[in-house]
Design a protein around this motif. Structure first.
Motif, PDB file in Angstrom:
ATOM      1  N   GLY A   1       0.460  -0.987   0.179  1.00  0.00           N
ATOM      2  CA  GLY A   1      -0.303  -0.020   0.655  1.00  0.00           C
ATOM      3  C   GLY A   1       0.450   1.273  -0.383  1.00  0.00           C
ATOM      4  O   GLY A   1       1.848   1.169  -0.253  1.00  0.00           O
ATOM      5  N   GLU A   2       0.254   2.024   0.269  1.00  0.00           N
ATOM      6  CA  GLU A   2       0.916   3.671   0.421  1.00  0.00           C
ATOM      7  C   GLU A   2       1.697   3.933   1.725  1.00  0.00           C
ATOM      8  O   GLU A   2       2.818   3.878   2.305  1.00  0.00           O
ATOM      9  N   ALA A   3       1.087   4.079   3.143  1.00  0.00           N
ATOM     10  CA  ALA A   3       1.590   3.932   4.234  1.00  0.00           C
ATOM     11  C   ALA A   3       0.227   4.548   4.592  1.00  0.00           C
ATOM     12  O   ALA A   3      -0.348   4.867   4.736  1.00  0.00           O
ATOM     13  N   PRO A   4       0.595   3.898   6.321  1.00  0.00           N
ATOM     14  CA  PRO A   4      -0.073   3.980   7.404  1.00  0.00           C
ATOM     15  C   PRO A   4      -1.157   5.502   7.311  1.00  0.00           C
ATOM     16  O   PRO A   4      -0.561   6.640   7.564  1.00  0.00           O
TER      17      PRO A   4
ATOM     18  N   GLU B   1      -4.367   3.039  11.577  1.00  0.00           N
ATOM     19  CA  GLU B   1      -3.107   2.441  11.497  1.00  0.00           C
ATOM     20  C   GLU B   1      -1.557   2.741  12.151  1.00  0.00           C
ATOM     21  O   GLU B   1      -0.833   1.517  13.085  1.00  0.00           O
TER      22      GLU B   1
ATOM     23  N   PRO C   1      -0.874  -2.255   9.232  1.00  0.00           N
ATOM     24  CA  PRO C   1      -1.668  -1.711   8.671  1.00  0.00           C
ATOM     25  C   PRO C   1      -2.880  -1.795   7.515  1.00  0.00           C
ATOM     26  O   PRO C   1      -3.525  -2.962   8.004  1.00  0.00           O
ATOM     27  N   PHE C   2      -3.661  -1.819   7.419  1.00  0.00           N
ATOM     28  CA  PHE C   2      -5.181  -1.526   6.308  1.00  0.00           C
ATOM     29  C   PHE C   2      -6.083  -2.227   7.425  1.00  0.00           C
ATOM     30  O   PHE C   2      -6.572  -3.441   7.249  1.00  0.00           O
TER      31      PHE C   2
ATOM     32  N   ASN D   1       3.366  -1.418   3.424  1.00  0.00           N
ATOM     33  CA  ASN D   1       2.989  -0.061   2.569  1.00  0.00           C
ATOM     34  C   ASN D   1       4.476  -0.237   2.442  1.00  0.00           C
ATOM     35  O   ASN D   1       6.009  -0.015   2.865  1.00  0.00           O
TER      36      ASN D   1
ATOM     37  N   HIS E   1      -6.340   1.779  -4.821  1.00  0.00           N
ATOM     38  CA  HIS E   1      -6.539   1.923  -4.002  1.00  0.00           C
ATOM     39  C   HIS E   1      -7.559   2.074  -3.010  1.00  0.00           C
ATOM     40  O   HIS E   1      -8.801   2.336  -3.768  1.00  0.00           O
TER      41      HIS E   1
HETATM   42  N1  URA Z   1      -3.897   3.298   3.733  1.00  0.00           N
HETATM   43  C1  URA Z   1      -2.649   2.672   3.390  1.00  0.00           C
HETATM   44  O1  URA Z   1      -1.798   2.947   2.110  1.00  0.00           O
HETATM   45  N2  URA Z   1      -1.907   1.383   3.993  1.00  0.00           N
HETATM   46  C2  URA Z   1      -2.823   1.687   5.107  1.00  0.00           C
HETATM   47  O2  URA Z   1      -2.142   0.842   6.051  1.00  0.00           O
HETATM   48  C3  URA Z   1      -3.452   2.170   5.608  1.00  0.00           C
HETATM   49  C4  URA Z   1      -4.320   2.875   4.128  1.00  0.00           C
END
Ligand code: URA
Length: 194
Positions: free
Chosen positions: A42-45, A49, A55-56, A82, A160
């Motif tokens: 994914g992108e980032a917390p 998170e 994550p997620f 991420n 996403h």
């Molecule tokens: N969006 C993300 O890209 N990663 C996460 O962990 C949560 C939301």
């Protein structure tokens, strides 16, 4: 594999390589199983998170779980991580220097796990692994052959889930409808791996 991942995880927990360490509540390293065929990047917390250290786990994560569940997949079969491991303020996109500082950890996760399939969830993950190959709406659902950097994994960019939350239509051709096509194709290839 588990011990190797733990070494990288522990390095991450004390990481101060970029300023995001100052505002984080938790490093968000991974969820799911350590020996999967599928890795999702994914992108980032985000807020949830950062609080929970996984994550997620917010709304986007719940949608992601539903998408996987629709083809009988769960976090028991996937390794989720991420591009960067600490939350950027106000959920802004990660800066190039943050991605660069964190790359070592993502690379180690890929090197240790060597997944057969890598799902690149959104533009930030696509950019980090594939570089400038075009925006997500153009390239989602296409398989890319990974080079040695990803140990020859098959890579697929996907929308996403946050984007899907903002685009609720399920009409033919809508982002949610396209995601449904993509997850079925992912399941098909996953099953063909045996
Ligand atoms: N969006 C993300 O890209 N990663 C996460 O962990 C949560 C939301």
């Amino acid at each position: 594999m588990y011990e190797e991942l733990e070494i990288t995880h522990n390095q991450c927990l004390t990481c101060t390589k970029c300023p995001l360490h100052k505002s984080r509540h938790h490093v968000v390293f991974s969820d799911g199983v350590p020996n999967p065929k599928i890795m999702l990047i994914g992108e980032a917390p985000g807020y949830n998170e950062d609080i929970q250290g996984k994550p997620f786990v917010g709304k986007a994560g719940q949608l992601l779980d539903k998408i996987f569940a629709s083809v009988g997949l769960s976090r028991n079969e996937i390794y989720i991580c991420n591009t960067i491991k600490c939350r950027p303020p106000e959920n802004r996109n990660p800066l190039p220097e943050e991605k660069e500082a964190c790359w070592e950890y993502l690379k180690e996760q890929i090197d240790i796990i060597q997944p057969k399939i890598i799902l690149l969830c959104g533009n930030v993950a696509v950019q980090s692994i594939l570089g400038n190959v075009g925006g997500i709406t153009k390239i989602r659902g296409k398989w890319f052959d990974g080079d040695e950097k990803v140990h020859g994994a098959k890579l697929m960019p996907i929308f996403h889930p946050s984007y899907l939350l903002r685009n609720d239509s399920r009409e033919k051709g809508s982002p949610k409808w396209l995601m449904w096509q993509d997850i079925q194709e992912i399941k098909r290839v996953y099953e063909s791996l045996g």
